[in-house]
Design an enzyme around this catalytic site. Structure first.
Site, PDB file in Angstrom:
ATOM      1  N   HIS A  82       0.857  -1.184   0.000  1.00 15.69           N
ATOM      2  CA  HIS A  82       0.000   0.000   0.000  1.00 15.69           C
ATOM      3  C   HIS A  82       0.890   1.230   0.000  1.00 15.69           C
ATOM      4  CE1 HIS A  82      -4.173   1.519   0.640  1.00 15.69           C
ATOM      5  NE2 HIS A  82      -3.471   2.627   0.875  1.00 15.69           N
ATOM      6  N   ASP A 161     -13.755   4.335   6.434  1.00 14.64           N
ATOM      7  CA  ASP A 161     -12.650   4.924   5.676  1.00 14.64           C
ATOM      8  C   ASP A 161     -13.117   5.430   4.322  1.00 14.64           C
ATOM      9  OD1 ASP A 161      -9.803   5.537   5.108  1.00 14.64           O
ATOM     10  OD2 ASP A 161     -10.187   4.107   3.500  1.00 14.64           O
ATOM     11  N   ARG A 168     -12.089  13.778   2.975  1.00 10.96           N
ATOM     12  CA  ARG A 168     -10.744  14.379   3.113  1.00 10.96           C
ATOM     13  C   ARG A 168     -10.249  14.886   1.769  1.00 10.96           C
ATOM     14  NH1 ARG A 168      -7.493   9.697   4.846  1.00 10.96           N
ATOM     15  NH2 ARG A 168      -5.722  11.089   4.828  1.00 10.96           N
ATOM     16  N   SER A 183      -6.306   5.450   8.108  1.00 14.07           N
ATOM     17  CA  SER A 183      -6.946   5.084   6.841  1.00 14.07           C
ATOM     18  C   SER A 183      -6.256   3.846   6.257  1.00 14.07           C
ATOM     19  CB  SER A 183      -6.846   6.272   5.873  1.00 14.07           C
ATOM     20  OG  SER A 183      -7.108   5.870   4.554  1.00 14.07           O
ATOM     21  N   LYS A 187      -7.648  -0.274   6.875  1.00 10.86           N
ATOM     22  CA  LYS A 187      -7.988  -1.145   5.742  1.00 10.86           C
ATOM     23  C   LYS A 187      -7.110  -2.389   5.708  1.00 10.86           C
ATOM     24  CE  LYS A 187      -7.556   2.243   2.896  1.00 10.86           C
ATOM     25  NZ  LYS A 187      -7.633   3.448   2.138  1.00 10.86           N
TER      26      LYS A 187
HETATM   27  N1  URA Z   1      -3.875   6.097   1.037  1.00  7.43           N
HETATM   28  C1  URA Z   1      -4.916   5.772   1.832  1.00  7.43           C
HETATM   29  O1  URA Z   1      -5.509   4.700   1.693  1.00  7.43           O
HETATM   30  N2  URA Z   1      -5.285   6.645   2.769  1.00  7.43           N
HETATM   31  C2  URA Z   1      -4.659   7.815   2.960  1.00  7.43           C
HETATM   32  O2  URA Z   1      -5.043   8.545   3.832  1.00  7.43           O
HETATM   33  C3  URA Z   1      -3.570   8.150   2.125  1.00  7.43           C
HETATM   34  C4  URA Z   1      -3.204   7.265   1.165  1.00  7.43           C
END
Ligand code: URA
Length: 433
Positions: A82, A161, A168, A183, A187
């Site tokens: 990620h 999220d 956001r 966030s 996940k």
């Molecule tokens: N990627 C995400 O999933 N969340 C964030 O806040 C920033 C990047």
């Protein structure tokens, strides 16, 4: 409990209790808290920050906000990567098929563009027919069958999220360490992967502008992951320049395909191989160096490319676009941006490059905006390159000609040209284990 009091407490610098955070995330999830109160608290968190304890509570509340998807039916080692978000960051499109072609199971849930950064789901949707929504059975079946599936976040998966991410994105509250950590890790923990590699971007095109801030974010996320029993590592990678040459959805898919053929830009290939090597190593395939070599071989023998082709076909995408990226629909118009002076590109403001791409139609300004998939920027010159006056530094693409002048002005203003060649910068600054 009243949302008003929670907002006021954080606005005044107070520390929220686990119950208050639970109340907030509960209300985000069931829709009982209106968007204006949600965004007011997000802004208060942006300015006041959160303690490690608050960030952990927020992460766990996000993780638990949805239905538990039972991934235990997936056989094998589940790994994921990620990124915290960057410009031209198409690494998932390369890394996922590379490691899947070597036997890891990648059940990937990706995001859409956020702020000035692009998102994997938007990129994949530039492939005609590609379905980024699958039922749980289809998703798990595809991962078991071919080792790789990439979807957007479903409604049931960490829904808090999904809501916060979209708000956001349009309220200038993305670049907050606790909000990013909660966030991403909310996940990742909900997805319950065995091995997690985080790509924490640093520099002008990332949400964390300094290596120190990025290291702190990496440490925070790795600690949260470890406390939940995950094998996890974070790489701090350079986002002081876009990754590769392509910025924009279909342009980036095309560049990812080139990279899977072993013909990609050096910086992109290097970062992808480092990430893939770390994923394989966490999964027990060997040392990071040996795993990186393994990953490179999947480019030269075509197995990683075939894996992407298979995944695209299985998810309903037109495989001919991957076989022959020249078939991707082209933008209606293009525009050449030329240098106004001679010298070396000394530095670029990568966030501004991302915003220029957005302004061409490659991203959203409001949550409802439709994306122009072929819009974006192809860089002809990058930091360290020499340019002559009048030489092309980038080609812009859009279906709306009116968008070229402001985007070109943005790009030029964000490009610093000087007489001295800048020093080479590292691509990977640090690894936080
Ligand atoms: N990627 C995400 O999933 N969340 C964030 O806040 C920033 C990047």
């Amino acid at each position: 409990m009243r949302m008003y009091d929670i907002i006021k407490k954080k606005r005044d610098g107070g520390e929220l209790t686990r119950e208050e955070i639970g109340f907030f995330i509960g209300g985000v999830t069931d829709g009982s808290i209106p968007d204006y109160q949600i965004t007011a608290l997000l802004m208060a968190i942006y300015f006041r920050g959160m303690t490690v304890r608050e960030t952990c509570d927020l992460t766990f509340a996000v993780r638990d906000s949805g239905e538990k998807v039972d991934f235990s039916a997936i056989k094998g080692i589940r790994a994921d990567k990620h990124s915290t978000g960057g410009v031209g960051d198409k690494t998932s499109l390369v890394v996922a098929p590379v490691v899947a072609s070597l036997g890891l199971k990648v059940a990937k849930m990706s995001g859409r563009g956020l702020g000035h950064t692009g998102g994997t789901v938007d990129k994949l949707e530039s492939i005609d027919g590609f379905r980024t929504t699958l039922s749980d059975e289809e998703f798990i079946g595809q991962v078991n069958g071919i080792g790789l599936a990439i979807v957007g976040q479903s409604k049931q998966f960490a829904p808090a999220d999904k809501k916060l991410y979209a708000l956001r994105d349009v309220t200038a509250t993305v670049d907050s360490m606790p909000l990013i950590a909660a966030s991403i890790m909310g996940k990742k923990l909900a997805a319950d992967d065995d091995c997690i590699v985080l790509d924490v971007k640093t520099g002008s095109g990332s949400f964390m502008k300094s290596v120190e801030e990025s290291r702190a974010l990496a440490r925070l996320m790795v600690d949260i992951g470890k406390s939940a029993g995950k094998k996890i590592v974070a790489l701090i990678t350079n986002m002081d320049r876009p990754l590769g040459y392509a910025i924009g959805n279909s342009l980036e898919v095309i560049e990812a395909v080139e990279t899977l053929h072993g013909r990609g830009p050096e910086d992109l290939t290097e970062v992808c191989m480092t990430l893939a090597g770390r994923m394989l190593s966490l999964a027990g395939y060997g040392t990071p160096e040996a795993c990186m070599q393994m990953a490179r071989r999947t480019l030269s023998d075509g197995s990683a490319f075939r894996k992407l082709l298979e995944a695209v076909g299985t998810q309903g995408g037109d495989p001919r676009l991957i076989e022959d990226p020249g078939r991707f629909p082209r933008a209606k118009f293009s525009f050449s941006v030329q240098s106004v002076s001679e010298g070396y590109i000394r530095r670029v403001d990568t966030e501004e490059y991302g915003l220029a791409s957005l302004a061409l139609g490659a991203g959203r300004n409001t949550a409802e905006d439709k994306i122009d998939f072929s819009a974006g920027i192809f860089l002809r010159k990058k930091t360290g390159d020499h340019v002559r006056k009048g030489e092309e530094i980038a080609t812009l693409y859009s279906s709306d000609r009116e968008k070229f002048a402001p985007a070109a002005a943005k790009l030029l203003a964000a490009t610093e040209i000087g007489s001295e060649r800048p020093e080479e910068e590292a691509l990977v600054y640090d690894i936080v284990e």
